[in-house]
Design a protein around this motif. Structure first.
Motif, PDB file in Angstrom:
ATOM      1  N   UNK A   1      33.265  35.237  42.954  1.00 29.01           N
ATOM      2  CA  UNK A   1      34.347  34.245  42.934  1.00 29.01           C
ATOM      3  C   UNK A   1      35.661  34.939  42.597  1.00 29.01           C
ATOM      4  N   UNK A   2      36.699  34.753  43.437  1.00 28.02           N
ATOM      5  CA  UNK A   2      37.951  35.485  43.216  1.00 28.02           C
ATOM      6  C   UNK A   2      38.843  34.772  42.193  1.00 28.02           C
ATOM      7  N   UNK A   3      38.268  34.519  41.050  1.00 28.84           N
ATOM      8  CA  UNK A   3      38.977  33.929  39.922  1.00 28.84           C
ATOM      9  C   UNK A   3      38.200  34.237  38.657  1.00 28.84           C
TER      10      UNK A   3
ATOM     11  N   UNK B   1      31.106  44.842  43.336  1.00 30.54           N
ATOM     12  CA  UNK B   1      30.737  44.016  42.183  1.00 30.54           C
ATOM     13  C   UNK B   1      29.348  43.412  42.343  1.00 30.54           C
ATOM     14  N   UNK B   2      28.945  43.114  43.572  1.00 31.48           N
ATOM     15  CA  UNK B   2      27.560  42.691  43.791  1.00 31.48           C
ATOM     16  C   UNK B   2      26.606  43.809  43.367  1.00 31.48           C
TER      17      UNK B   2
ATOM     18  N   UNK C   1      35.505  40.984  36.189  1.00 25.44           N
ATOM     19  CA  UNK C   1      36.374  42.159  36.210  1.00 25.44           C
ATOM     20  C   UNK C   1      37.805  41.715  36.487  1.00 25.44           C
ATOM     21  N   UNK C   2      38.710  42.115  35.611  1.00 23.09           N
ATOM     22  CA  UNK C   2      40.126  41.834  35.829  1.00 23.09           C
ATOM     23  C   UNK C   2      40.670  42.857  36.819  1.00 23.09           C
ATOM     24  N   UNK C   3      41.311  42.362  37.860  1.00 23.47           N
ATOM     25  CA  UNK C   3      41.841  43.213  38.926  1.00 23.47           C
ATOM     26  C   UNK C   3      43.332  42.920  39.053  1.00 23.47           C
ATOM     27  N   UNK C   4      44.188  43.865  38.724  1.00 22.54           N
ATOM     28  CA  UNK C   4      45.630  43.599  38.688  1.00 22.54           C
ATOM     29  C   UNK C   4      46.208  43.285  40.059  1.00 22.54           C
TER      30      UNK C   4
ATOM     31  N   UNK D   1      37.744  38.907  39.510  1.00 22.66           N
ATOM     32  CA  UNK D   1      36.560  38.399  40.203  1.00 22.66           C
ATOM     33  C   UNK D   1      35.450  38.170  39.181  1.00 22.66           C
ATOM     34  N   UNK D   2      34.739  37.061  39.349  1.00 25.12           N
ATOM     35  CA  UNK D   2      33.583  36.742  38.514  1.00 25.12           C
ATOM     36  C   UNK D   2      32.349  36.657  39.399  1.00 25.12           C
TER      37      UNK D   2
END
Length: 232
Positions: A121-123, A189-190, A165-168, A146-147
């Motif tokens: 999930x892109x949040x 991330x998967x 993961x926080x992605x700037x 992404x979570x």
């Protein structure tokens, strides 16, 4: 661990499978599902023809043929939620599904996988559920990221988070560039999520939905504001 990439396109399925195929103890397959109104065979044929004109054709077809030869590609000719499709998925006895198709999963489909279906999930959950969450994060001055979590039949309400993961957003000059950056991290991330699940000491983080809210599609006007923020 038997893992299936649930994909609406051949290229997405093979790309993600290639990323995770070397994880020890993971047996990966690709499940091509019927999405949209167009005939899936026509859509996949068109995809192969487009790939034929690209520089990656040789690598792509070699990997696809390898999966087909080993019996690692499965095709759902009926919609994903069709009882026939669900029965077929159950018979394959997958442990984990990886979301890579533009579909909404019903509980019967999710339960066809022993552990469930993972979504990138892109949040950042639990704060940002729903649509346009990367844009809403920027508008409200929060970090993007992404979570990876196990879904349920709700909108980003699945209770088990595997990783975040926080992605700037630095260097992304508009919303499209930001979304592309976040989506491009999904394969990696998967892989990291599956590696984490394989560790004996792993524990889920709870997705406490009371700590966030559901967001909806951002208007064009506000998207313009976000583009201004990103470009400055």
């Amino acid at each position: 661990m038997r893992v299936a990439v649930i994909a609406g396109s051949i290229s997405a399925g093979i790309r993600i499978a290639k990323e995770i195929e070397h994880i020890p103890g993971v047996d990966v397959s690709v499940v091509l599902c019927n999405v949209g109104m167009r005939s899936p065979l026509l859509r996949w044929s068109r995809e192969l023809l487009l790939a034929l004109g690209s520089l990656k054709w040789g690598t792509f077809t070699a990997k696809l043929c390898s999966y087909v030869r080993r019996g690692r590609v499965f095709i759902l000719r009926r919609p994903l939620e069709d009882p026939t499709s669900i029965q077929y998925l159950r018979s394959l006895q997958f442990d984990v599904g990886l979301h890579a198709a533009n579909v909404i999963y019903r509980e019967a489909t999710i339960s066809a996988f022993r552990m469930g279906i993972l979504n990138a999930h892109i949040g950042i959950l639990p704060k940002y559920r729903g649509r346009s969450v990367a844009q809403w994060s920027i508008l409200q001055g929060d970090p993007t990221g992404v979570t990876v979590f196990f879904i349920d039949s709700g909108i980003d309400t699945g209770g088990r988070i595997v990783l975040r993961e926080f992605i700037p957003s630095k260097g992304c000059n508009d919303v499209e560039a930001l979304r592309n950056r976040l989506f491009s991290c999904a394969d990696r991330l998967y892989r990291q999520a599956l590696e984490a699940l394989g560790r004996p000491e792993f524990q889920f983080e709870r997705n406490n939905i009371s700590a966030g809210k559901r967001y909806y599609v951002m208007s064009k006007m506000l998207t313009g504001v976000v583009n201004e923020i990103l470009s400055n």
